[in-house]
Write an enzyme that holds these catalytic residues in place. Structure first.
Site, PDB file in Angstrom:
ATOM      1  CG  ASP A  64      -0.327   0.062   2.535  1.00  0.00           C
ATOM      2  OD1 ASP A  64       0.890  -0.205   2.630  1.00  0.00           O
ATOM      3  OD2 ASP A  64      -1.028   0.380   3.507  1.00  0.00           O
ATOM      4  CE1 TYR A  66       7.678   3.941   0.595  1.00  0.00           C
ATOM      5  CE2 TYR A  66       7.353   5.411  -1.280  1.00  0.00           C
ATOM      6  CZ  TYR A  66       8.042   4.368  -0.670  1.00  0.00           C
ATOM      7  OH  TYR A  66       9.083   3.772  -1.335  1.00  0.00           O
ATOM      8  CG  PHE A  77       8.237   0.319  -4.113  1.00  0.00           C
ATOM      9  CD1 PHE A  77       8.508  -0.073  -2.811  1.00  0.00           C
ATOM     10  CD2 PHE A  77       7.578  -0.561  -4.947  1.00  0.00           C
ATOM     11  CE1 PHE A  77       8.148  -1.336  -2.354  1.00  0.00           C
ATOM     12  CE2 PHE A  77       7.205  -1.834  -4.502  1.00  0.00           C
ATOM     13  CZ  PHE A  77       7.486  -2.214  -3.208  1.00  0.00           C
ATOM     14  CG  HIS A 186       7.863  -5.025   1.065  1.00  0.00           C
ATOM     15  ND1 HIS A 186       8.523  -3.911   1.544  1.00  0.00           N
ATOM     16  CD2 HIS A 186       6.792  -4.559   0.372  1.00  0.00           C
ATOM     17  CE1 HIS A 186       7.881  -2.831   1.162  1.00  0.00           C
ATOM     18  NE2 HIS A 186       6.817  -3.189   0.452  1.00  0.00           N
TER      19      HIS A 186
END
Length: 229
Positions: A64, A66, A77, A186
């Site tokens: 999801d 930031y 990202f 991740h």
């Protein structure tokens, strides 16, 4: 939410008429009215605006957005120029440096990738400020499932990079033999050392694209001049 106007519309417009999306839309509207939510509403669908369906070569799927101020702008990202580079992206840059020899830039805006056909998508497209995963289970997962189904109808080669468990839950949907699926933990500092570092997804993606006669991705994000200097 800024409307989707390009060729993604044929994929996602049926979703807009489904009951789950009506509930999702009403929930998101309330959230933006009552709380601070990221990204800004007009940026929610930037991944689709910047990377039309007809141009997708690579899909980088995260979790999801930031959740700190000024970071999220609709590309997984990525952060706008001028924002501090988040730890997950720091680790992505480290892997890029090891895998592709890229230098580490002074900003975290990944729009250059989007402009080359890299769909920078999260499984969930909004988040309440300072509350990671706060919009999970509200309907975005069904919407991004529809996006994956749309991509599955594309017969040209596409590379998926599924980073983290929520992204990897989409793996079972990807069965098109023309597509390459790469998985890794991740890039968060909590998990990057469990196999993200050394995954070499960037070189593997380019090798696959080259093998199929497609232009490779220039993964180098160039530094920008500091306007304050």
């Amino acid at each position: 939410m800024a409307s989707i106007q390009n060729d993604w519309l044929s994929v996602v417009s049926p979703e807009f008429r489904k009951p789950y999306y009506k509930e999702l839309y009403e929930f998101i509207c309330r959230e933006y009215q009552e709380h601070t939510v990221y990204p800004p509403a007009q940026d929610i669908f930037n991944a689709f605006h910047f990377t039309p369906l007809s141009e997708v070569k690579v899909v980088i799927l995260g979790q999801d957005p930031y959740h700190n101020i000024g970071q999220a702008h609709g590309l997984s990202f990525s952060v706008q120029v001028g924002q501090e580079i988040p730890p997950s992206l720091v680790n992505i840059y480290k892997e890029l440096q090891e895998d592709q020899g890229c230098y580490i830039p002074n900003h975290g805006c990944l729009k250059k990738w989007a402009d080359q056909g890299v769909l920078l998508l999260n499984t969930v497209l909004t988040v309440r400020a300072h509350q990671a995963f706060s919009h999970q289970g509200k309907g975005w997962e069904m919407f991004t499932d529809a996006v994956i189904r749309g991509l599955e109808q594309v017969d040209r080669p596409i590379v998926y990079m599924l980073w983290g468990k929520p992204a990897q839950e989409k793996r079972k949907m990807i069965t098109n033999p023309n597509h390459l699926v790469l998985t890794a933990p991740h890039p968060s500092p909590l998990s990057a050392y469990r196999g993200f570092f050394g995954c070499r997804h960037f070189s593997k993606a380019n090798a696959f694209l080259k093998e199929h006669g497609l232009a490779t991705i220039d993964w180098q994000i160039e530094s920008v001049e500091d306007s304050r200097s």
